[in-house]
Design a protein around this motif. Structure first.
Motif, PDB file in Angstrom:
ATOM      1  N   ASN A  89      25.127   7.331  21.508  1.00 55.77           N
ATOM      2  CA  ASN A  89      24.872   6.830  22.749  1.00 55.77           C
ATOM      3  C   ASN A  89      23.937   8.019  23.587  1.00 55.77           C
ATOM      4  O   ASN A  89      23.218   7.538  24.399  1.00 55.77           O
ATOM      5  N   LEU A 121      28.874   9.093  32.177  1.00 57.39           N
ATOM      6  CA  LEU A 121      29.861   8.140  31.476  1.00 57.39           C
ATOM      7  C   LEU A 121      30.251   7.058  32.525  1.00 57.39           C
ATOM      8  O   LEU A 121      30.637   5.941  31.890  1.00 57.39           O
ATOM      9  N   ILE A 144      33.401   4.870  30.748  1.00 50.40           N
ATOM     10  CA  ILE A 144      34.206   5.453  30.041  1.00 50.40           C
ATOM     11  C   ILE A 144      35.153   5.962  30.742  1.00 50.40           C
ATOM     12  O   ILE A 144      34.898   6.931  31.903  1.00 50.40           O
ATOM     13  N   ALA A 170      34.658   7.891  24.824  1.00 47.66           N
ATOM     14  CA  ALA A 170      33.736   8.482  24.248  1.00 47.66           C
ATOM     15  C   ALA A 170      34.208   9.599  23.146  1.00 47.66           C
ATOM     16  O   ALA A 170      35.286  10.357  23.470  1.00 47.66           O
ATOM     17  N   PHE A 215      32.055   4.965  22.253  1.00 45.76           N
ATOM     18  CA  PHE A 215      30.669   5.753  22.788  1.00 45.76           C
ATOM     19  C   PHE A 215      30.742   6.957  22.339  1.00 45.76           C
ATOM     20  O   PHE A 215      31.567   7.606  21.971  1.00 45.76           O
ATOM     21  N   THR A 216      29.462   7.340  21.833  1.00 40.63           N
ATOM     22  CA  THR A 216      29.374   8.686  20.987  1.00 40.63           C
ATOM     23  C   THR A 216      28.504   9.530  21.930  1.00 40.63           C
ATOM     24  O   THR A 216      27.287   9.073  22.368  1.00 40.63           O
TER      25      THR A 216
END
Ligand code: MG
Length: 174
Positions: free
Chosen positions: A8, A22, A27, A113, A132-133
């Motif tokens: 992401n 974020l 996040i 994340a 989420f990366t």
């Protein structure tokens, strides 16, 4: 298939990760890789600027947990320094370590994340777990041989992904 690997966010350093990037994605927690993400592979300590960044994230209300493939005794030592819980022997790129991390943070996958320096470990594990990366550049070129072996393929895949992204301009995928 390639698109599945797309992180992401791609950043030069964990220090470039800001709460503002974020919050819009909802996040509330981070699963943080340790080696080559928060510190150099061989380093026995975490740099002051990284400790300050961790404090900043924590003060912003984010829940934090280490997520490492390393052995528990070593990772536990860093978890004490950093003041956060840990998941060791995570076996990334398998997603099971992420699931343990989510239980530790008491957060669902879509509010968490994973942050790490390896596409075929941190990002792939995070994608498989539905997180989420965030991919960061490794803090130093000194790495174990099995990680160095993966880097050429990783660079190739990233070049393909980034070329594709340039055709469809956007900075954050959701
Ligand atoms: Mg790493």
């Amino acid at each position: 298939m390639l698109a599945f690997l797309a992180p992401n966010l791609q950043l030069n350093s964990v220090l470039d990760l800001a709460v503002d990037q974020l919050r819009p994605a909802g996040i509330r927690g981070l699963l943080l890789d340790l080696d080559c993400t928060l510190k150099d592979y061989h380093a026995e300590t975490v740099p002051e600027r990284v400790l300050a960044w961790v404090d900043q994230m924590r003060s912003a209300g984010l829940r934090l947990c280490l997520l490492s493939n390393g052995k528990p005794r070593r990772i536990e030592r860093f978890s004490k320094t950093l003041g956060m819980p840990f998941v060791a022997k995570a076996f990334k790129p398998l997603p099971f370590g992420c699931y343990r991390g989510l239980r530790t943070l008491a957060l669902p996958a879509d509010q968490t994340a994973v942050v790490g320096d390896q596409l075929f470990a941190d990002v792939l594990a995070g994608r498989l777990a539905g997180l989420f990366t965030v991919l960061v550049r490794p803090t130093s070129p000194a790495e174990p041989w099995f990680t160095r072996l993966k880097r050429p393929l990783e660079r190739f895949v990233l070049r393909c992904l980034n070329a594709r992204q340039q055709r469809v301009p956007q900075t954050v995928h959701t």
